[in-house]
Write an enzyme that holds these catalytic residues in place. Structure first.
Site: not given
Ligand code: F6P
Length: 328
Positions: A107, A130, A134, A15, A76, A132, A176
Site C-alpha cells: 500500500d 507483499t 493485507d 518489502g 524505501r 502480508d 505487519r
Molecule cells: O510488509 C512485509 C514485511 O515483511 C512485514 O511483514 C514486516 O513487518 C515488514 O515487512 C518488515 O520490514 P523490514 O523489511 O523493513 O524490516
C-alpha cells in the site's frame, strides 16, 4: 486525448516478496509481445529519482521466474516524499521517454504512485506484492502463498522438537498489522492457538486454553502469534507471563523473521505473477490508469488504487471458527 504508450517503466518497492521477479518477467515479456519497450527502474522510487534505469528485453528476464527477491532491488525513499524528489523523478521518466509505470509493491508503494499520478497525470498500474496479504481488492498478494508454505514447513520442524521435549513454543510470524499469515499457516501447521491483531483472545483466555490443552493430554503445544497481535505483551514477555502462571509449561520462543520473505516462489505465486503482469500492461495499453490488478474468485480484475489503499483486507471469520474447532 489518450496518450500513446510506447515505453513502460517497471519497479519494485517496499518489502520484497517471492513472485516479484515473476511479475517483472511478465511485464517485460508482455511489453515485448506488444512491441513496446520496457525499462527496469532499480531500487523503487529512489532509483527513479536517481535515473537508475536499464532497458529490459525478453531475454533479460531469463531464469528469474523461480527466484525469490527482486532483480530490480527495492528501497524505501524519503526523497520521493518531497515534491522536489517527485519532480526529479518525473523529469527522468520524460528524459528516458517512459510513458507509463507498473509499480509492484504494497500500500505504501501504491500511495506514492497515486500521488505521482495526481501531480503529473502519469499513467500508473499497481501489482500487489507483499507477503502480508493485507491489500484490499485481491484474495492473494504476490508472495503470500509462498510465505504460508515457508511458515508451515518451519513450524512442522519446530513441532518435532516441541513434542520431543514436551514444550510450549510461541512462534512469531510476519504480517505487519494483519493476521493472514498467522491464521492460515497456524491452521495448516495444526497450531493449538493462533493470536492475531483482528481478534483479541486476551491473556486469561490464552491461559485457560493452554490449561485445557494440557488437561486433554497434549504434552506439547504450538502458539502462532502475528507480529502485530495486540495481546499486550511482546512475544518474550508473553513467554515469561505464561511460565509464571503455568509453571507446568516449559516455554520457548521462535521469531521467524525475514526468512518468510525469501525462497523460490510457489507455482501459485508464479502463475499469479504472470497473470497480473499481463493484465497490468494490457490495461495501460487500453488507456487505463490508477488501478491495482488483483485476483478475485480466481479472476484477474481491476480495483481503483485509492480503494486498494483505503480498503481493508478482512480476516475470513469462517477460518477463525475452523481454527477454534481444530484446537479441540
Ligand atoms: O510488509 C512485509 C514485511 O515483511 C512485514 O511483514 C514486516 O513487518 C515488514 O515487512 C518488515 O520490514 P523490514 O523489511 O523493513 O524490516
Amino acid at each position: 486525448m489518450q496518450k500513446t504508450i510506447k515505453k513502460i517503466g517497471v519497479l519494485t518497492s517496499g518489502g520484497d516478496s517471492p513472485g516479484m521477479n515473476a511479475a517483472i518477467r511478465s511485464v517485460v515479456r508482455t511489453c515485448a509481445y506488444h512491441n513496446i519497450e520496457c525499462i527496469g527502474i532499480y531500487r523503487g522510487y529512489q532509483g527513479m529519482i536517481e535515473g537508475d534505469f536499464k532497458e529490459m528485453g525478453p531475454r533479460s528476464v531469463n531464469n528469474i521466474v523461480n527466484k525469490g527477491g527482486t532483480v530490480l532491488k527495492s528501497a524505501r525513499s524519503l526523497d520521493f516524499k518531497t515534491p522536489e524528489g517527485r519532480t526529479k523523478a518525473h523529469e527522468n521518466l520524460l528524459k528516458a521517454g517512459i510513458d507509463a509505470l507498473v509499480v509492484i509493491g504494497g500500500d505504501g508503494t501504491f500511495t506514492g504512485g497515486l500521488l505521482f499520478n495526481s501531480e503529473f497525470d502519469f499513467p500508473i498500474m499497481g501489482i500487489p506484492g507483499t507477503i502480508d496479504n493485507d491489500i484490499f481488492g485481491t484474495s492473494h498478494t504476490l508472495g503470500y502463498d509462498t510465505a504460508l508454505n515457508t511458515v508451515v514447513e518451519v513450524i512442522d520442524k519446530i513441532r518435532d522438537t516441541a513434542s520431543s521435549h514436551n514444550r510450549l513454543f510461541f512462534v512469531e510470524v510476519m504480517g505487519r498489522d494483519a493476521g493472514h499469515i498467522a491464521l492460515n499457516a497456524g491452521i495448516g501447521a495444526g497450531a493449538e492457538e493462533i493470536l492475531i491483531p483482528e481478534e483479541n483472545l486476551g491473556l486469561d483466555r490464552l491461559l485457560e486454553s493452554l490449561q485445557k490443552s494440557k488437561a486433554s493430554g497434549k504434552s506439547s503445544s504450538i502458539v502462532v502469534i502475528a507480529e502485530g497481535d495486540k495481546i499486550g505483551k511482546n512475544v518474550f514477555e508473553l513467554k515469561d507471563y505464561v511460565e509464571a502462571n503455568l509453571p507446568e509449561y516449559d516455554v520457548r520462543v521462535s521469531v521467524l523473521g525475514h526468512m518468510q520473505r525469501g525462497g523460490s516462489p510457489s507455482c501459485f505465486d508464479r502463475v499469479l505473477a504472470s497473470r497480473l503482469g499481463v493484465k497490468a500492461v494490457e490495461s495501460l495499453l487500453e488507456g487505463k490508469s490508477n488501478y491495482m490488478v488483483g485476483l478475485q474468485n480466481d479472476k484477474v480484475n481491476l480495483t481503483p488504487l485509492e480503494q486498494a489503499i483505503k480498503g481493508k483486507s478482512e480476516i475470513d471469520r469462517e477460518l477463525l471458527r475452523v481454527s477454534d474447532i481444530m484446537s479441540t
